[in-house]
Design a protein around this motif. Structure first.
Motif, PDB file in Angstrom:
ATOM      1  N   VAL A  59       0.835  -1.202   0.000  1.00 60.32           N
ATOM      2  CA  VAL A  59       0.000   0.000   0.000  1.00 60.32           C
ATOM      3  C   VAL A  59       0.867   1.248   0.000  1.00 60.32           C
ATOM      4  O   VAL A  59       0.585   2.224  -0.711  1.00 60.32           O
ATOM      5  CB  VAL A  59      -0.971  -0.017   1.207  1.00 60.32           C
ATOM      6  CG1 VAL A  59      -1.635   1.331   1.401  1.00 60.32           C
ATOM      7  CG2 VAL A  59      -2.006  -1.103   1.029  1.00 60.32           C
ATOM      8  N   CYS A  60       1.942   1.226   0.779  1.00 61.79           N
ATOM      9  CA  CYS A  60       2.859   2.378   0.802  1.00 61.79           C
ATOM     10  C   CYS A  60       3.534   2.576  -0.550  1.00 61.79           C
ATOM     11  O   CYS A  60       3.724   3.717  -0.983  1.00 61.79           O
ATOM     12  CB  CYS A  60       3.910   2.197   1.885  1.00 61.79           C
ATOM     13  SG  CYS A  60       3.258   2.383   3.549  1.00 61.79           S
ATOM     14  N   ALA A  63       0.916   4.113  -2.850  1.00 63.57           N
ATOM     15  CA  ALA A  63       0.716   5.515  -2.485  1.00 63.57           C
ATOM     16  C   ALA A  63       1.906   6.373  -2.914  1.00 63.57           C
ATOM     17  O   ALA A  63       1.728   7.494  -3.407  1.00 63.57           O
ATOM     18  CB  ALA A  63       0.495   5.628  -0.982  1.00 63.57           C
ATOM     19  N   SER A  67       1.943   9.416  -5.563  1.00 59.69           N
ATOM     20  CA  SER A  67       2.488  10.691  -5.101  1.00 59.69           C
ATOM     21  C   SER A  67       3.562  11.217  -6.066  1.00 59.69           C
ATOM     22  O   SER A  67       3.578  12.391  -6.389  1.00 59.69           O
ATOM     23  CB  SER A  67       3.088  10.507  -3.702  1.00 59.69           C
ATOM     24  OG  SER A  67       3.822  11.629  -3.325  1.00 59.69           O
TER      25      SER A  67
END
Length: 72
Positions: A59-60, A63, A67
């Protein structure tokens, strides 16, 4: 500017390190398992984080990708 002073770049480097170490350990586990202590133990610890927290790391990574693609 180096990745040490830019927080977004530092997070990207850390995520890439975790993912790379987990991948290397999945291919050749003995390569990282023999260095559990000392300075090279950091790579073993990153591999363990990548294995045990893989949904959170994924998930990071997603993300961070959004970003970098849309907000930078």
């Amino acid at each position: 500017m180096s990745a040490i002073f830019n927080f977004q770049s530092l997070l990207t480097v850390v995520l890439l390190l975790i993912c790379t170490c987990a991948y290397i350990r999945s291919i050749a586990p003995s390569f990282l398992d023999r260095n559990k202590e000392g300075l090279l133990g950091i790579f073993w610890k990153c591999a363990r984080i990548g294995e045990r927290k893989s949904p959170y790391v994924a998930v990071c990574c997603i993300a961070m990708a959004f970003s970098i693609l849309f907000w930078s």
